[in-house]
Design an enzyme around this catalytic site. Structure first.
Site, PDB file in Angstrom:
ATOM      1  N   HIS A 297       0.846  -1.202   0.000  1.00  0.00           N
ATOM      2  CA  HIS A 297       0.000   0.000   0.000  1.00  0.00           C
ATOM      3  C   HIS A 297       0.882   1.252   0.000  1.00  0.00           C
ATOM      4  CE1 HIS A 297      -2.951  -2.635   2.653  1.00  0.00           C
ATOM      5  NE2 HIS A 297      -2.909  -3.059   1.397  1.00  0.00           N
TER       6      HIS A 297
ATOM      7  N   HIS B 163      -6.614   0.995  -3.174  1.00  0.00           N
ATOM      8  CA  HIS B 163      -6.156  -0.027  -2.222  1.00  0.00           C
ATOM      9  C   HIS B 163      -4.627  -0.128  -2.215  1.00  0.00           C
ATOM     10  CE1 HIS B 163      -6.633  -4.306  -0.405  1.00  0.00           C
ATOM     11  NE2 HIS B 163      -5.357  -3.959  -0.376  1.00  0.00           N
TER      12      HIS B 163
HETATM   13  O1  2HA Z   1      -3.291  -8.703   3.894  1.00  0.00           O
HETATM   14  O2  2HA Z   1      -3.049  -5.937   2.270  1.00  0.00           O
HETATM   15  O3  2HA Z   1      -5.086  -6.695   0.758  1.00  0.00           O
HETATM   16  C1  2HA Z   1      -3.532  -7.359   4.027  1.00  0.00           C
HETATM   17  C2  2HA Z   1      -3.796  -6.749   2.733  1.00  0.00           C
HETATM   18  C3  2HA Z   1      -5.006  -7.199   2.028  1.00  0.00           C
HETATM   19 ZN    ZN Z   2      -3.834  -4.762   0.679  1.00  0.00          ZN
END
Ligand code: 2HA
Ligand code: ZN
Length: 271
Positions: free
Chosen positions: A141, A210
């Site tokens: 992320h 995401h």
């Molecule tokens: O496992 O990042 O997309 C945690 C994540 C799910």
């Molecule tokens: Zn994730």
């Protein structure tokens, strides 16, 4: 039998997760990594006839039968991997039925692999079908890339073009561009299938609002892809609300791609 805690592939998983955590890309349990291992190498550290337990995967991965992966655990924090790899990581082998994972090592507290295993294994299958050398799938992320998702169109050609414009070397590092999926529910077979479909064409796939998936032959290559996208996104976020005075022109990107002899997405440029 050698001590698995000294295995290079365990060390690589520890180093890269610690690195990604320090970069702020993998808060809490964010992110996951799967790494296809070489059976002969793993056999130096583990008795491959000893299965600790079996874990159903919930999908079929025929072309991965017998293949061994080291995978981050579900609910586990990247920040904790290096201090306790045996709890936070697991080594699994895909059983002949193609839907069961045999646990060979790790997940010591009774845990299991990441909830994103469908996206990982389906991406491995897709990448291996176009690049037999592919070994790593990585999800993260990264902060600036995520910020950019809220202010930039989530269109593959437009997003790739903007990222290529942000650092001279971008078009050389990811000439194949960045695939994009809209916001989707994570942890499902559906997002896994959609990611894998994109992975036939791209080594980088953005999950709208995401994060990102990267795939590559080595840990360094895969990390480097995501790192380069994140750097470009950072430059974008630092400059997007100021008047643009200079830019890298499309003809200049063509010169770069031709000089470094990379096969690039010509259709993502406005020539
Ligand atoms: O496992 O990042 O997309 C945690 C994540 C799910
Ligand atoms: Zn994730």
């Amino acid at each position: 039998m050698k001590n698995i805690l000294n295995a290079p592939f365990v060390k690589e998983m520890c180093d890269v997760t610690a690195n990604m955590y320090r970069l702020g890309w993998d808060e809490r349990n964010g992110g996951n990594i799967s790494y296809l291992l070489n059976e002969e190498e793993v056999a130096q550290y583990l008795d491959l006839s000893k299965v600790i337990r079996e874990i159903p995967t919930g999908f079929t991965a025929k072309s991965l039968v017998g293949k061994i992966f080291i995978v981050t655990g579900t609910g586990k924090y990247f920040k904790n991997v290096a201090a306790d790899p045996e709890t936070n990581l697991g080594i699994i082998r895909i059983k002949e039925d193609a839907t069961t994972a045999e646990l060979l090592w790790g997940y010591k507290d009774g845990g299991r692999f990441t909830s994103e295993l469908p996206a990982h294994l389906m991406s491995h299958m897709a990448r291996l079908s176009v690049d037999p050398q592919n070994r790593v799938v990585m999800h993260s992320h990264p902060t600036n890339l995520l910020a950019m998702n809220y202010v930039h169109e989530l269109d593959e050609a437009k997003l790739t073009h903007t990222l290529w414009e942000m650092c001279t070397e971008c078009i050389v590092v990811f000439p194949d561009g960045v695939g994009v999926l809209p916001w989707m529910l994570c942890g499902t077979n559906e997002i896994g299938e959609a990611t894998a479909e994109k992975m036939k064409e791209f080594r980088l796939v953005v999950w709208g609002m995401h994060g990102i998936y990267g795939a590559g032959k080595t840990m360094d290559e895969t990390f480097g892809l995501i790192e380069t996208v994140e750097k470009a996104a950072q430059i974008y976020m630092l400059t997007c609300n100021r008047p643009r005075v200079n830019t890298i022109k499309d003809e200049e990107m063509v010169r770069l791609a031709e000089f470094f002899k990379v096969k690039y997405r010509k259709d993502f440029l406005n020539l």
